[in-house]
Design a protein around this motif. Structure first.
Motif, PDB file in Angstrom:
ATOM      1  N   THR A  35       0.822  -1.216   0.000  1.00 47.50           N
ATOM      2  CA  THR A  35       0.000   0.000   0.000  1.00 47.50           C
ATOM      3  C   THR A  35       0.855   1.265   0.000  1.00 47.50           C
ATOM      4  O   THR A  35       0.413   2.307  -0.458  1.00 47.50           O
ATOM      5  N   ALA A  36       2.093   1.173   0.515  1.00 46.86           N
ATOM      6  CA  ALA A  36       2.950   2.362   0.534  1.00 46.86           C
ATOM      7  C   ALA A  36       3.191   2.879  -0.881  1.00 46.86           C
ATOM      8  O   ALA A  36       3.355   4.071  -1.099  1.00 46.86           O
ATOM      9  N   ASP A  37       3.190   1.972  -1.872  1.00 40.46           N
ATOM     10  CA  ASP A  37       3.403   2.377  -3.260  1.00 40.46           C
ATOM     11  C   ASP A  37       2.212   3.131  -3.825  1.00 40.46           C
ATOM     12  O   ASP A  37       2.319   3.788  -4.852  1.00 40.46           O
ATOM     13  N   LEU A  38       1.058   2.943  -3.215  1.00 39.95           N
ATOM     14  CA  LEU A  38      -0.183   3.469  -3.781  1.00 39.95           C
ATOM     15  C   LEU A  38      -0.563   4.828  -3.209  1.00 39.95           C
ATOM     16  O   LEU A  38      -1.528   5.438  -3.628  1.00 39.95           O
ATOM     17  N   MET A  39       0.233   5.293  -2.254  1.00 42.94           N
ATOM     18  CA  MET A  39      -0.076   6.569  -1.619  1.00 42.94           C
ATOM     19  C   MET A  39       0.116   7.720  -2.596  1.00 42.94           C
ATOM     20  O   MET A  39       1.114   7.789  -3.292  1.00 42.94           O
ATOM     21  N   LEU A  40      -0.871   8.621  -2.645  1.00 44.49           N
ATOM     22  CA  LEU A  40      -0.768   9.820  -3.472  1.00 44.49           C
ATOM     23  C   LEU A  40      -0.924  11.049  -2.587  1.00 44.49           C
ATOM     24  O   LEU A  40      -1.071  10.935  -1.383  1.00 44.49           O
ATOM     25  N   ASP A  41      -0.876  12.224  -3.221  1.00 42.40           N
ATOM     26  CA  ASP A  41      -1.102  13.473  -2.482  1.00 42.40           C
ATOM     27  C   ASP A  41      -2.498  13.990  -2.758  1.00 42.40           C
ATOM     28  O   ASP A  41      -3.168  13.561  -3.700  1.00 42.40           O
ATOM     29  N   GLY A  42      -2.872  14.989  -1.983  1.00 40.82           N
ATOM     30  CA  GLY A  42      -4.168  15.623  -2.179  1.00 40.82           C
ATOM     31  C   GLY A  42      -4.336  16.245  -3.552  1.00 40.82           C
ATOM     32  O   GLY A  42      -5.471  16.498  -3.982  1.00 40.82           O
ATOM     33  N   ASN A  43      -3.227  16.485  -4.254  1.00 39.49           N
ATOM     34  CA  ASN A  43      -3.339  16.990  -5.628  1.00 39.49           C
ATOM     35  C   ASN A  43      -4.245  16.084  -6.457  1.00 39.49           C
ATOM     36  O   ASN A  43      -4.937  16.537  -7.361  1.00 39.49           O
ATOM     37  N   ALA A  44      -4.204  14.792  -6.120  1.00 33.99           N
ATOM     38  CA  ALA A  44      -4.970  13.810  -6.888  1.00 33.99           C
ATOM     39  C   ALA A  44      -6.476  13.966  -6.687  1.00 33.99           C
ATOM     40  O   ALA A  44      -7.261  13.377  -7.420  1.00 33.99           O
ATOM     41  N   LEU A  45      -6.875  14.742  -5.675  1.00 34.40           N
ATOM     42  CA  LEU A  45      -8.310  14.951  -5.443  1.00 34.40           C
ATOM     43  C   LEU A  45      -8.859  16.147  -6.214  1.00 34.40           C
ATOM     44  O   LEU A  45     -10.060  16.425  -6.175  1.00 34.40           O
ATOM     45  N   GLY A  46      -7.941  16.886  -6.873  1.00 28.84           N
ATOM     46  CA  GLY A  46      -8.354  18.122  -7.538  1.00 28.84           C
ATOM     47  C   GLY A  46      -9.498  17.920  -8.511  1.00 28.84           C
ATOM     48  O   GLY A  46     -10.431  18.723  -8.562  1.00 28.84           O
ATOM     49  N   GLY A  47      -9.463  16.839  -9.276  1.00 23.21           N
ATOM     50  CA  GLY A  47     -10.516  16.590 -10.255  1.00 23.21           C
ATOM     51  C   GLY A  47     -11.830  16.223  -9.591  1.00 23.21           C
ATOM     52  O   GLY A  47     -12.873  16.825  -9.861  1.00 23.21           O
ATOM     53  N   ALA A  48     -11.790  15.238  -8.675  1.00 24.45           N
ATOM     54  CA  ALA A  48     -13.025  14.757  -8.045  1.00 24.45           C
ATOM     55  C   ALA A  48     -13.694  15.861  -7.230  1.00 24.45           C
ATOM     56  O   ALA A  48     -14.919  16.022  -7.272  1.00 24.45           O
ATOM     57  N   LEU A  49     -12.901  16.635  -6.478  1.00 22.77           N
ATOM     58  CA  LEU A  49     -13.496  17.690  -5.659  1.00 22.77           C
ATOM     59  C   LEU A  49     -13.771  18.944  -6.475  1.00 22.77           C
ATOM     60  O   LEU A  49     -14.584  19.781  -6.074  1.00 22.77           O
ATOM     61  N   GLY A  50     -13.100  19.057  -7.619  1.00 20.63           N
ATOM     62  CA  GLY A  50     -13.363  20.198  -8.506  1.00 20.63           C
ATOM     63  C   GLY A  50     -14.756  20.150  -9.107  1.00 20.63           C
ATOM     64  O   GLY A  50     -15.245  21.144  -9.643  1.00 20.63           O
ATOM     65  N   GLU A  51     -15.389  18.960  -9.014  1.00 20.48           N
ATOM     66  CA  GLU A  51     -16.784  18.856  -9.460  1.00 20.48           C
ATOM     67  C   GLU A  51     -17.742  19.411  -8.414  1.00 20.48           C
ATOM     68  O   GLU A  51     -18.910  19.632  -8.693  1.00 20.48           O
ATOM     69  N   VAL A  52     -17.231  19.583  -7.192  1.00 23.68           N
ATOM     70  CA  VAL A  52     -18.091  19.981  -6.082  1.00 23.68           C
ATOM     71  C   VAL A  52     -17.874  21.437  -5.701  1.00 23.68           C
ATOM     72  O   VAL A  52     -18.821  22.181  -5.485  1.00 23.68           O
ATOM     73  N   PHE A  53     -16.585  21.823  -5.602  1.00 23.39           N
ATOM     74  CA  PHE A  53     -16.250  23.153  -5.092  1.00 23.39           C
ATOM     75  C   PHE A  53     -15.922  24.102  -6.232  1.00 23.39           C
ATOM     76  O   PHE A  53     -15.261  23.719  -7.199  1.00 23.39           O
ATOM     77  N   VAL A  54     -16.345  25.331  -6.091  1.00 22.64           N
ATOM     78  CA  VAL A  54     -16.036  26.346  -7.090  1.00 22.64           C
ATOM     79  C   VAL A  54     -14.607  26.849  -6.905  1.00 22.64           C
ATOM     80  O   VAL A  54     -13.868  27.030  -7.855  1.00 22.64           O
ATOM     81  N   ALA A  55     -14.179  27.055  -5.643  1.00 21.15           N
ATOM     82  CA  ALA A  55     -12.813  27.508  -5.384  1.00 21.15           C
ATOM     83  C   ALA A  55     -11.834  26.356  -5.608  1.00 21.15           C
ATOM     84  O   ALA A  55     -12.199  25.189  -5.447  1.00 21.15           O
TER      85      ALA A  55
END
Lengths: 252, 90
Positions: B3-23
């Protein structure tokens, strides 16, 4: 259901259709996709896009790719490494041709971004195709004529795997405030006098001597980023000043 | 691979959360409800292999948020975040 574009709030991400203008081979495993994206609103160096492919049966696969071009570039360029067991990258690098279209959305991100306003010095550490968003920052720095000192420590397997090698060398020759330091981890040409091992704390200390005040960006496979970010903190960088972008397991 | 190989940063949430938040969400600051650490979303520890994405606190490893997108809907669970601070649109 059809969504009226007028009710999508300003700033919300939406899928756009990108058309391939040209494919540029960078290394045996890496290709740059030059794209025309109607409706593209511009971007900041370090941002990425999500690419979505839809199969005939409706199955969708989605991946993120870093933008390689500086902020004011006319075309959008993504530089993509083909992963052997990849679901999306082999399609992008092998199947696509000029005129083909696919969906993307972006630009995405603001944390892993450097557009010059944060100043420097700029300390960049890239592993493999992790160099792509760092290259967008360096291209922006050059295009905008910024004299912020910048250093790139770049780890590749072999010399032929070095993405943007000629451009990086040319940038370094033309600009005394920019330095690129290569390490080749798997094989080195004869008479190679650079580093020849994976990045470690000793190498980081040598390359970024006294750089604790810098803006540091680290991008690469997850384990690479762990080593590089921990190493920078160990030699005195504030943990909060080291920005990271991990892209998961390496293609190895 | 572990699982240590699969860790990403919050940058990876930009797309999924960009559908929700305007900022721009990756520069929003979240306060961890467990340890109180304040971090930009882009600096969180993220795993995307679950049916959805999970963000954890880089300081104490507590689960901060989960986001799942399926069947034309988005579920956003923010139970571990005590405060989310966004840049107001101009």
């Amino acid at each position: 259901m059809k969504i009226d574009p007028a009710i999508i709030p300003l700033g919300a991400l939406r899928w756009l259709l990108a058309e391939v203008v040209e494919l540029v081979p960078e290394t045996p495993r890496v290709t740059s996709l030059v794209l025309d994206v109607p409706g593209w609103a511009g971007h900041r160096p370090g941002q990425h896009v999500d690419v979505r492919l839809t199969a005939e049966d409706g199955y969708q696969a989605q991946r993120s790719y870093s933008i390689a071009t500086p902020a004011d570039a006319e075309r959008l360029v993504l530089t993509v490494e083909e992963l052997d067991d990849g679901e999306v990258s082999p399609f992008l690098t092998e199947e696509l041709g000029a005129g083909d279209r696919f969906e993307l959305r972006g630009p995405i991100g603001g944390h892993f971004v450097w557009d010059g306003s944060a100043g420097g010095p700029l300390h960049l550490v890239g592993g493999g195709s992790g160099v792509v968003p760092l290259m967008a920052m360096l291209r922006h720095r050059a295009a905008a004529g910024l004299d912020v000192p910048a250093t790139l420590l770049y780890s590749s397997r072999t010399l032929e795997d070095v993405i943007y090698r000629e451009e990086l060398d040319a940038l370094a020759r033309a600009d005394p405030a920019f330095r690129v330091v290569h390490t080749l981890t798997r094989a080195q040409p004869e008479a190679w006098d650079g580093y020849a091992r994976r990045i470690d704390g000793e190498m980081l200390a040598e390359v970024f001597e006294g750089g604790g005040e810098a803006n540091a960006f680290v991008c690469g496979p997850t384990r690479f980023v762990e080593v590089a970010a921990d190493g920078l903190v160990a030699i005195g960088y504030e943990p909060g000043s080291v920005r990271t972008e991990r892209f998961g397991p390496s293609g190895a | 691979m572990d699982t240590a190989d699969l860790m990403l940063d919050g940058n990876a949430l930009g797309g999924a959360l960009g559908e929700v938040f305007v900022a721009e969400i990756t520069v929003a600051r979240s306060t961890c409800g467990s340890c109180g650490a304040v971090r930009e979303i882009g600096a969180l520890v993220v795993y995307t292999q679950a049916p959805g994405s999970v963000a954890r606190c880089p300081d104490c490893d507590a689960v901060l948020l989960r986001v799942v997108r399926a069947e034309g809907r988005i579920w956003l669970e923010l139970q571990g975040v005590s405060c989310l601070e966004l840049r107001a649109p101009a």
